[in-house]
Scaffold this motif. Sequence first.
Motif, PDB file in Angstrom:
ATOM      1  N   PRO A 247       1.029  -1.376  -0.770  1.00  0.00           N
ATOM      2  CA  PRO A 247      -0.242   0.377  -0.197  1.00  0.00           C
ATOM      3  C   PRO A 247       0.425   1.533   0.031  1.00  0.00           C
ATOM      4  CG  PRO A 247       0.291  -0.871   1.976  1.00  0.00           C
ATOM      5  CD  PRO A 247       0.537  -2.036   1.287  1.00  0.00           C
ATOM      6  N   ASP A 248       0.317   2.215  -0.498  1.00  0.00           N
ATOM      7  CA  ASP A 248       0.707   3.861  -1.198  1.00  0.00           C
ATOM      8  C   ASP A 248       1.566   4.098   0.805  1.00  0.00           C
ATOM      9  OD1 ASP A 248       0.579   3.831  -3.045  1.00  0.00           O
ATOM     10  OD2 ASP A 248      -0.944   5.615  -2.748  1.00  0.00           O
ATOM     11  N   SER A 249       0.338   4.041   2.054  1.00  0.00           N
ATOM     12  CA  SER A 249       1.425   4.129   3.018  1.00  0.00           C
ATOM     13  C   SER A 249       2.502   2.929   3.700  1.00  0.00           C
ATOM     14  CB  SER A 249      -0.335   3.680   4.048  1.00  0.00           C
ATOM     15  OG  SER A 249      -0.722   2.219   4.424  1.00  0.00           O
ATOM     16  N   MET A 250       3.051   2.170   3.461  1.00  0.00           N
ATOM     17  CA  MET A 250       3.951   1.220   3.144  1.00  0.00           C
ATOM     18  C   MET A 250       5.531   2.123   3.901  1.00  0.00           C
ATOM     19  SD  MET A 250       4.647  -1.593   4.666  1.00  0.00           S
ATOM     20  CE  MET A 250       3.282  -3.087   3.933  1.00  0.00           C
ATOM     21  N   THR A 251       5.718   1.717   4.676  1.00  0.00           N
ATOM     22  CA  THR A 251       7.541   2.795   4.731  1.00  0.00           C
ATOM     23  C   THR A 251       8.910   2.166   4.824  1.00  0.00           C
ATOM     24  OG1 THR A 251       7.431   3.558   6.643  1.00  0.00           O
ATOM     25  CG2 THR A 251       6.341   5.390   4.715  1.00  0.00           C
ATOM     26  N   SER A 252       8.818   1.049   5.256  1.00  0.00           N
ATOM     27  CA  SER A 252       9.378  -0.569   5.209  1.00  0.00           C
ATOM     28  C   SER A 252       9.221  -1.267   5.615  1.00  0.00           C
ATOM     29  CB  SER A 252       9.759   0.588   6.977  1.00  0.00           C
ATOM     30  OG  SER A 252      11.252  -0.538   7.373  1.00  0.00           O
ATOM     31  N   ILE A 253      10.370  -2.461   5.447  1.00  0.00           N
ATOM     32  CA  ILE A 253      10.120  -3.909   5.265  1.00  0.00           C
ATOM     33  C   ILE A 253      11.021  -4.421   5.241  1.00  0.00           C
ATOM     34  CG2 ILE A 253      10.559  -6.064   3.079  1.00  0.00           C
ATOM     35  CD1 ILE A 253       8.773  -3.699   1.239  1.00  0.00           C
ATOM     36  N   GLY A 254      10.729  -5.450   6.820  1.00  0.00           N
ATOM     37  CA  GLY A 254      11.938  -5.716   7.342  1.00  0.00           C
ATOM     38  C   GLY A 254      13.026  -6.589   6.855  1.00  0.00           C
ATOM     39  N   ALA A 255      14.306  -6.877   7.450  1.00  0.00           N
ATOM     40  CA  ALA A 255      15.040  -8.179   7.474  1.00  0.00           C
ATOM     41  C   ALA A 255      14.276  -9.155   7.346  1.00  0.00           C
ATOM     42  CB  ALA A 255      15.927  -8.086   7.910  1.00  0.00           C
ATOM     43  N   TYR A 256      14.229  -9.462   6.304  1.00  0.00           N
ATOM     44  CA  TYR A 256      14.086 -11.218   6.083  1.00  0.00           C
ATOM     45  C   TYR A 256      12.783 -11.121   5.827  1.00  0.00           C
ATOM     46  CZ  TYR A 256      18.933 -12.647   6.905  1.00  0.00           C
ATOM     47  OH  TYR A 256      20.600 -13.209   6.732  1.00  0.00           O
ATOM     48  N   ALA A 257      12.196 -10.604   5.752  1.00  0.00           N
ATOM     49  CA  ALA A 257      10.892 -10.256   5.570  1.00  0.00           C
ATOM     50  C   ALA A 257      10.038 -11.163   4.924  1.00  0.00           C
ATOM     51  CB  ALA A 257      10.199  -9.165   5.272  1.00  0.00           C
ATOM     52  N   PHE A 258      10.406 -11.999   3.816  1.00  0.00           N
ATOM     53  CA  PHE A 258      10.011 -12.782   2.753  1.00  0.00           C
ATOM     54  C   PHE A 258      11.259 -13.661   1.949  1.00  0.00           C
ATOM     55  CE2 PHE A 258       7.466  -8.366   1.884  1.00  0.00           C
ATOM     56  CZ  PHE A 258       6.034  -9.233   2.117  1.00  0.00           C
ATOM     57  N   SER A 259      11.616 -13.810   3.190  1.00  0.00           N
ATOM     58  CA  SER A 259      13.152 -14.505   2.434  1.00  0.00           C
ATOM     59  C   SER A 259      12.748 -15.805   1.638  1.00  0.00           C
ATOM     60  CB  SER A 259      14.733 -14.652   3.569  1.00  0.00           C
ATOM     61  OG  SER A 259      13.811 -15.039   4.195  1.00  0.00           O
ATOM     62  N   GLY A 260      12.976 -16.953   0.979  1.00  0.00           N
ATOM     63  CA  GLY A 260      12.345 -17.824   0.364  1.00  0.00           C
ATOM     64  C   GLY A 260      11.583 -18.040   0.195  1.00  0.00           C
ATOM     65  N   CYS A 261      10.654 -16.927  -0.257  1.00  0.00           N
ATOM     66  CA  CYS A 261       9.536 -16.882  -0.961  1.00  0.00           C
ATOM     67  C   CYS A 261       9.390 -17.539  -1.940  1.00  0.00           C
ATOM     68  CB  CYS A 261       8.523 -16.114  -0.440  1.00  0.00           C
ATOM     69  SG  CYS A 261       8.410 -16.083   1.852  1.00  0.00           S
ATOM     70  N   SER A 262       9.817 -18.239  -3.079  1.00  0.00           N
ATOM     71  CA  SER A 262      10.191 -18.167  -4.078  1.00  0.00           C
ATOM     72  C   SER A 262       9.063 -18.729  -5.389  1.00  0.00           C
ATOM     73  CB  SER A 262      11.125 -20.070  -4.375  1.00  0.00           C
ATOM     74  OG  SER A 262      10.515 -20.904  -3.950  1.00  0.00           O
ATOM     75  N   SER A 263       7.492 -18.881  -4.511  1.00  0.00           N
ATOM     76  CA  SER A 263       6.410 -18.442  -5.926  1.00  0.00           C
ATOM     77  C   SER A 263       5.856 -17.257  -6.390  1.00  0.00           C
ATOM     78  CB  SER A 263       5.403 -19.544  -5.093  1.00  0.00           C
ATOM     79  OG  SER A 263       6.031 -20.864  -4.825  1.00  0.00           O
ATOM     80  N   ILE A 264       6.226 -16.585  -5.431  1.00  0.00           N
ATOM     81  CA  ILE A 264       6.151 -14.921  -5.776  1.00  0.00           C
ATOM     82  C   ILE A 264       6.706 -14.697  -6.718  1.00  0.00           C
ATOM     83  CG2 ILE A 264       6.082 -12.362  -4.721  1.00  0.00           C
ATOM     84  CD1 ILE A 264       5.892 -13.340  -1.587  1.00  0.00           C
ATOM     85  N   THR A 265       5.898 -14.456  -7.715  1.00  0.00           N
ATOM     86  CA  THR A 265       6.210 -13.362  -9.062  1.00  0.00           C
ATOM     87  C   THR A 265       6.334 -12.131  -9.355  1.00  0.00           C
ATOM     88  OG1 THR A 265       4.011 -13.445  -9.712  1.00  0.00           O
ATOM     89  CG2 THR A 265       4.563 -15.529  -9.887  1.00  0.00           C
ATOM     90  N   GLU A 266       6.094 -11.427  -8.823  1.00  0.00           N
ATOM     91  CA  GLU A 266       6.008  -9.578  -8.739  1.00  0.00           C
ATOM     92  C   GLU A 266       5.835  -9.248  -6.697  1.00  0.00           C
ATOM     93  OE1 GLU A 266       4.283  -6.063 -11.228  1.00  0.00           O
ATOM     94  OE2 GLU A 266       3.755  -8.052 -11.239  1.00  0.00           O
ATOM     95  N   PHE A 267       6.231  -8.071  -7.016  1.00  0.00           N
ATOM     96  CA  PHE A 267       6.510  -7.166  -5.610  1.00  0.00           C
ATOM     97  C   PHE A 267       6.198  -5.715  -6.051  1.00  0.00           C
ATOM     98  CE2 PHE A 267       8.768 -10.718  -4.411  1.00  0.00           C
ATOM     99  CZ  PHE A 267       8.125 -10.896  -3.174  1.00  0.00           C
ATOM    100  N   GLU A 268       5.479  -4.923  -6.239  1.00  0.00           N
ATOM    101  CA  GLU A 268       4.537  -3.877  -6.152  1.00  0.00           C
ATOM    102  C   GLU A 268       5.198  -2.795  -5.241  1.00  0.00           C
ATOM    103  OE1 GLU A 268       1.127  -3.947  -8.078  1.00  0.00           O
ATOM    104  OE2 GLU A 268       0.762  -5.477  -9.177  1.00  0.00           O
ATOM    105  N   PHE A 269       6.165  -2.418  -5.685  1.00  0.00           N
ATOM    106  CA  PHE A 269       7.172  -0.731  -4.465  1.00  0.00           C
ATOM    107  C   PHE A 269       5.773   0.258  -4.921  1.00  0.00           C
ATOM    108  CE2 PHE A 269      10.598  -3.937  -4.823  1.00  0.00           C
ATOM    109  CZ  PHE A 269      10.196  -4.523  -3.786  1.00  0.00           C
ATOM    110  N   ASN A 270       5.812   0.425  -3.415  1.00  0.00           N
ATOM    111  CA  ASN A 270       5.281   2.370  -3.964  1.00  0.00           C
ATOM    112  C   ASN A 270       6.528   3.173  -4.348  1.00  0.00           C
ATOM    113  OD1 ASN A 270       5.702   2.926  -1.031  1.00  0.00           O
ATOM    114  ND2 ASN A 270       4.123   1.164  -0.416  1.00  0.00           N
ATOM    115  N   GLU A 271       5.823   4.244  -4.326  1.00  0.00           N
ATOM    116  CA  GLU A 271       7.033   5.859  -4.365  1.00  0.00           C
ATOM    117  C   GLU A 271       7.399   6.471  -2.423  1.00  0.00           C
ATOM    118  OE1 GLU A 271       8.125   7.075  -6.594  1.00  0.00           O
ATOM    119  OE2 GLU A 271       6.787   6.132  -8.726  1.00  0.00           O
ATOM    120  N   THR A 272       6.252   5.880  -1.915  1.00  0.00           N
ATOM    121  CA  THR A 272       6.483   5.982  -0.512  1.00  0.00           C
ATOM    122  C   THR A 272       7.371   5.474   0.425  1.00  0.00           C
ATOM    123  OG1 THR A 272       4.471   5.365   0.020  1.00  0.00           O
ATOM    124  CG2 THR A 272       4.582   8.360   0.063  1.00  0.00           C
ATOM    125  N   LEU A 273       8.160   4.383  -0.229  1.00  0.00           N
ATOM    126  CA  LEU A 273       8.959   3.438   0.629  1.00  0.00           C
ATOM    127  C   LEU A 273      10.009   3.841   0.910  1.00  0.00           C
ATOM    128  CD1 LEU A 273       9.013   0.465   1.347  1.00  0.00           C
ATOM    129  CD2 LEU A 273       9.799  -0.631  -0.367  1.00  0.00           C
TER     130      LEU A 273
END
Length: 223
Positions: free
Chosen positions: A112-138
């Motif tokens: 979401p547009d409100s997201m500013t931070s993604i923590g360490a190892y948050a999605f590590s090893g998630c090999s089936s995710i095909t796309e990450f859509e980052f926002n302008e405010t990250l």
Amino acid sequence: VNFEGAGCSPFRNCSSLEEVNLPITVDYTKPLFESCNALTTFNFTEGTDGIGEDYDSSSAKSTPWYSACYYGDFTVTFAEGITRIGDYMFSGCQRSDSPFGQFGITGAIEFPDSMTSIGAYAFSGCSSITEFEFNETLETIGAHAFDGCTGMDELVVTSDLRIGAGAFQNCTGLRTLIIPIHVDAVGSTSDPIFRNCSGINEIVFTGDGSSLGVDYSDSYQYT
């Protein structure tokens, strides 16, 4: 439901439960959804302040979504108002120890547009995710946040942010990297950001006419 005060396994054996809405601000190391084998969707809401709980490599394996990928694939969504995803929150959510097959988080993840931070190892090893859509405010991507996310073939970073060491290591499916010229990418000799991303064959730097590239020293050759 008051998840803060919920006891262990309050929804045990809800075999028809397919979708849940959960506040991101709660510690989910209790087995709230034990044997809810049909769960396929986790929708995270803002909760009290939008700041996700931190986990570690051990406690991350006690979450209901880690348990869910023993039985099948599932998706996650994040509501507007969430500002941070905690450390290790979805780490290892691609399991190969199930007798039913190899399952995990699938599809695209939209932040979401409100997201500013993604923590360490948050999605590590998630090999089936095909796309990450980052926002302008990250603003910040933690160390090794997407390490081993082999399912994405294109990474588009559109915001001016700080990327931690090893953030995209071992993303072997990555082919195209689109990244701002002024991004602050911090690597090291032991933790280059794109180590083992040997499939990258195109890098596009973005920015307008006033954009200036970040100055690096010889110690930053490991971005």
